[in-house]
Every structure is written in C-alpha cells, then in structure tokens.
Design a protein around this motif. Structure first.
Motif, mmCIF file in Angstrom:
data_model
loop_
_atom_site.group_PDB
_atom_site.id
_atom_site.type_symbol
_atom_site.label_atom_id
_atom_site.label_comp_id
_atom_site.label_asym_id
_atom_site.label_seq_id
_atom_site.Cartn_x
_atom_site.Cartn_y
_atom_site.Cartn_z
ATOM 1 N N ILE A 41 0.844 -1.206 0.000
ATOM 2 C CA ILE A 41 0.000 0.000 0.000
ATOM 3 C C ILE A 41 0.872 1.246 0.000
ATOM 4 C CG2 ILE A 41 -1.685 1.339 1.325
ATOM 5 C CD1 ILE A 41 -2.795 -1.340 2.370
ATOM 6 N N GLU A 42 1.909 1.242 0.823
ATOM 7 C CA GLU A 42 2.803 2.405 0.887
ATOM 8 C C GLU A 42 3.516 2.616 -0.447
ATOM 9 O OE1 GLU A 42 3.830 2.375 5.673
ATOM 10 O OE2 GLU A 42 5.198 1.424 4.242
ATOM 11 N N GLN A 43 3.874 1.534 -1.119
ATOM 12 C CA GLN A 43 4.501 1.665 -2.431
ATOM 13 C C GLN A 43 3.526 2.285 -3.432
ATOM 14 O OE1 GLN A 43 7.756 1.078 -3.412
ATOM 15 N NE2 GLN A 43 6.985 2.142 -5.222
ATOM 16 N N SER A 44 2.265 1.874 -3.373
ATOM 17 C CA SER A 44 1.240 2.456 -4.250
ATOM 18 C C SER A 44 1.046 3.934 -3.941
ATOM 19 C CB SER A 44 -0.092 1.709 -4.087
ATOM 20 O OG SER A 44 0.018 0.376 -4.544
ATOM 21 N N GLU A 45 1.079 4.292 -2.662
ATOM 22 C CA GLU A 45 0.959 5.699 -2.277
ATOM 23 C C GLU A 45 2.106 6.517 -2.855
ATOM 24 O OE1 GLU A 45 0.761 5.190 1.997
ATOM 25 O OE2 GLU A 45 -1.330 5.848 1.999
ATOM 26 N N MET A 46 3.315 5.974 -2.799
ATOM 27 C CA MET A 46 4.473 6.678 -3.351
ATOM 28 C C MET A 46 4.329 6.853 -4.860
ATOM 29 S SD MET A 46 7.592 4.877 -1.211
ATOM 30 C CE MET A 46 8.811 5.660 -2.262
ATOM 31 N N THR A 47 3.849 5.806 -5.529
ATOM 32 C CA THR A 47 3.679 5.876 -6.979
ATOM 33 C C THR A 47 2.669 6.952 -7.361
ATOM 34 O OG1 THR A 47 4.205 3.517 -7.222
ATOM 35 C CG2 THR A 47 2.990 4.568 -9.022
ATOM 36 N N LEU A 48 1.539 6.990 -6.654
ATOM 37 C CA LEU A 48 0.506 7.983 -6.969
ATOM 38 C C LEU A 48 0.944 9.391 -6.564
ATOM 39 C CD1 LEU A 48 -2.796 6.106 -5.986
ATOM 40 C CD2 LEU A 48 -1.715 6.310 -8.223
ATOM 41 N N SER A 49 1.608 9.510 -5.425
ATOM 42 C CA SER A 49 2.058 10.831 -4.963
ATOM 43 C C SER A 49 3.030 11.463 -5.953
ATOM 44 C CB SER A 49 2.720 10.718 -3.585
ATOM 45 O OG SER A 49 1.788 10.311 -2.607
ATOM 46 N N ALA A 50 3.826 10.611 -6.616
ATOM 47 C CA ALA A 50 4.792 11.126 -7.593
ATOM 48 C C ALA A 50 4.107 11.778 -8.785
ATOM 49 C CB ALA A 50 5.703 9.998 -8.071
ATOM 50 N N LEU A 51 2.833 11.452 -9.016
ATOM 51 C CA LEU A 51 2.103 12.013 -10.157
ATOM 52 C C LEU A 51 1.393 13.322 -9.817
ATOM 53 C CD1 LEU A 51 0.503 8.772 -11.652
ATOM 54 C CD2 LEU A 51 2.489 10.022 -12.494
ATOM 55 N N LEU A 52 1.281 13.652 -8.521
ATOM 56 C CA LEU A 52 0.617 14.894 -8.130
ATOM 57 C C LEU A 52 1.381 16.094 -8.687
ATOM 58 C CD1 LEU A 52 -0.235 14.086 -4.400
ATOM 59 C CD2 LEU A 52 -1.890 14.366 -6.263
ATOM 60 N N MET A 53 0.660 17.026 -9.301
ATOM 61 C CA MET A 53 1.241 18.240 -9.870
ATOM 62 C C MET A 53 2.373 17.912 -10.850
ATOM 63 S SD MET A 53 -0.560 20.709 -8.632
ATOM 64 C CE MET A 53 0.408 22.191 -8.916
ATOM 65 N N SER A 54 2.261 16.775 -11.521
ATOM 66 C CA SER A 54 3.290 16.378 -12.481
ATOM 67 C C SER A 54 2.817 16.669 -13.901
ATOM 68 C CB SER A 54 3.588 14.882 -12.343
ATOM 69 O OG SER A 54 2.512 14.113 -12.865
ATOM 70 N N GLU A 55 3.721 16.453 -14.866
ATOM 71 C CA GLU A 55 3.385 16.651 -16.272
ATOM 72 C C GLU A 55 2.844 15.364 -16.909
ATOM 73 O OE1 GLU A 55 4.477 20.748 -16.742
ATOM 74 O OE2 GLU A 55 3.473 19.342 -18.077
ATOM 75 N N ALA A 56 2.487 14.392 -16.080
ATOM 76 C CA ALA A 56 1.956 13.132 -16.609
ATOM 77 C C ALA A 56 0.650 13.385 -17.370
ATOM 78 C CB ALA A 56 1.698 12.159 -15.456
ATOM 79 N N SER A 57 0.395 12.534 -18.353
ATOM 80 C CA SER A 57 -0.839 12.675 -19.126
ATOM 81 C C SER A 57 -2.024 12.181 -18.308
ATOM 82 C CB SER A 57 -0.751 11.860 -20.423
ATOM 83 O OG SER A 57 -0.822 10.478 -20.139
ATOM 84 N N PRO A 58 -3.222 12.729 -18.548
ATOM 85 C CA PRO A 58 -4.422 12.229 -17.864
ATOM 86 C C PRO A 58 -4.615 10.735 -18.076
ATOM 87 C CG PRO A 58 -4.898 14.324 -18.913
ATOM 88 C CD PRO A 58 -3.521 13.912 -19.378
#
Length: 216
Positions: free
Chosen positions: A170-187
């Motif tokens: 779960i913590e690994q998933s949180e880190m993965t999603l947190s890295a996308l916050l305010m990022s230039e990733a595509s929708p």
C-alpha cells in the motif's frame, strides 16, 4: 442474403481489417492523448502562475497592513490612503484566491488530479485499517503453556508477515501515486496508474471513482 448485400458485407469486412484504417485509428488515439497532455500541462502552468500571483498579493497585503500600523500613530493624514490601499489589495486578494481555486478545481476535475487525491485518501484509509489489524496480531505473538511459561506462536509470523507485506505494498502504491501529483503526466497515464493501484488492493477502479464510488 442477395449478392449485393453479400458484396457490401465483404467490403465492410475488408475495410474494418484494413491496416490503413487501424493505423489511422491508432494515430487518432495518440493525437487525443497528446491533446489531453497538452491541456493538463497548460493548466499546470496557469495554476503555477495563479499561485505566484496569489502569493504576491498576500505578501503585499501583509506589507500594507504593517505600513498602516506604522503610520497610524505618526501620520494621521496618510492613514486614509493606506487604509484604501489595504481595502483594494484585500479585494484583489479575494479575486486571486477565487481565480486560483477555479484553476485548482479544473485540474482536479478535468485533468486527473482529483482521481489521484481520491485514490490516495482511499489507500490511506485502507492502510490505517490494515495497520490496526496488524497491531491486534501482537496479542497472539506468544502462547501461554500449562507450566506458566510462554512460547512463540507459529501462526503469528505468518499472519504478521502477510499484513506487513500488504502494508508495504500500500505504501509503495501511495508513493507511486504521490509522484504524479502536480506532475506533467498525461491524464491517460494518471487514469491507468490510479486504476491499477486501486485494483491491486481490491478497490474500485478509476471509472467507478469518477462515478462517486464510496470507500470499500
């Protein structure tokens, strides 16, 4: 089926299996994703600019307040002018805050940020629940013997290990999603990552989130 209908059916089948048509469909999908990514990037740039404008107004408002206090007791004639400046800046600050809030809402609703935030909240709730279960397993770490001693419970390590592994995932998933916050990733990338993360932990995917699914 008459011969004409049969020919039309055969032509339609050929068109559907045409590599050219498939290539065009793939190009259209790529174009759509690129357009979505550009829209998100533009929103991020605008939100950053709005944040800077908001901070600038807030800083100037604080300076004006301090200036008013300094002048109040020394230069009464200047008090009205300073007060008017503060009032104007207060109005400007409210406008900047409103503009920032609208842009933040756009990023959340249209460009994937909302799905990320919702998914992270759901993972946090799940982690809290699993950590509570993990803590409760400490009660079975040892087994009391008829002779007044205690020995290690062989079932404890199995249960505790499984829970520790789940919490770490779960913590690994949180880190993965947190890295996308305010990022230039595509929708599109955000949607896939959120869906995979939630599905991996037995929760609804992103489409159900957007439909207003509640926490499992």
């Amino acid at each position: 089926m008459n011969p004409m209908t049969n020919k039309i059916s055969q032509m339609a089948s050929l068109l559907l299996n045409s590599p050219r048509l498939q290539q065009m469909a793939e190009q259209e999908e790529i174009r759509k994703r690129d357009e979505e990514t550009r829209a998100r990037s533009a929103c991020l740039r605008e939100l950053t600019a709005e944040a800077a404008a908001l901070q600038s107004v807030a800083d100037r408002k604080a300076e004006a307040q301090q200036e008013l206090e300094n002048l109040r007791h020394q230069f009464k004639p200047l008090e009205d002018a300073a007060l008017a400046k503060l009032i104007a800046l207060d109005e400007e600050h409210r406008f900047a805050q409103s503009s920032y809030s609208r842009k933040a809402a756009e990023l959340g609703k249209k460009h994937g940020e909302g799905a990320l935030a919702t998914a992270l909240r759901r993972l946090q709730l799940l982690k809290t629940e699993r950590m509570a279960v993990r803590e409760s397993t400490e009660a079975i770490r040892y087994i009391s013997t008829p002779w007044g001693t205690r020995r290690k419970n062989p079932q404890f390590q199995e249960k505790a290990g499984a829970l520790d592994a789940e919490i770490a995932a779960i913590e690994q998933s949180e880190m993965t999603l947190s890295a996308l916050l305010m990022s230039e990733a595509s929708p599109h990338q955000i949607e896939l990552t959120v869906s995979r993360a939630l599905t991996a932990h037995g929760m609804a995917d992103v489409r159900e989130l957007e439909a207003g699914a509640t926490v499992d």
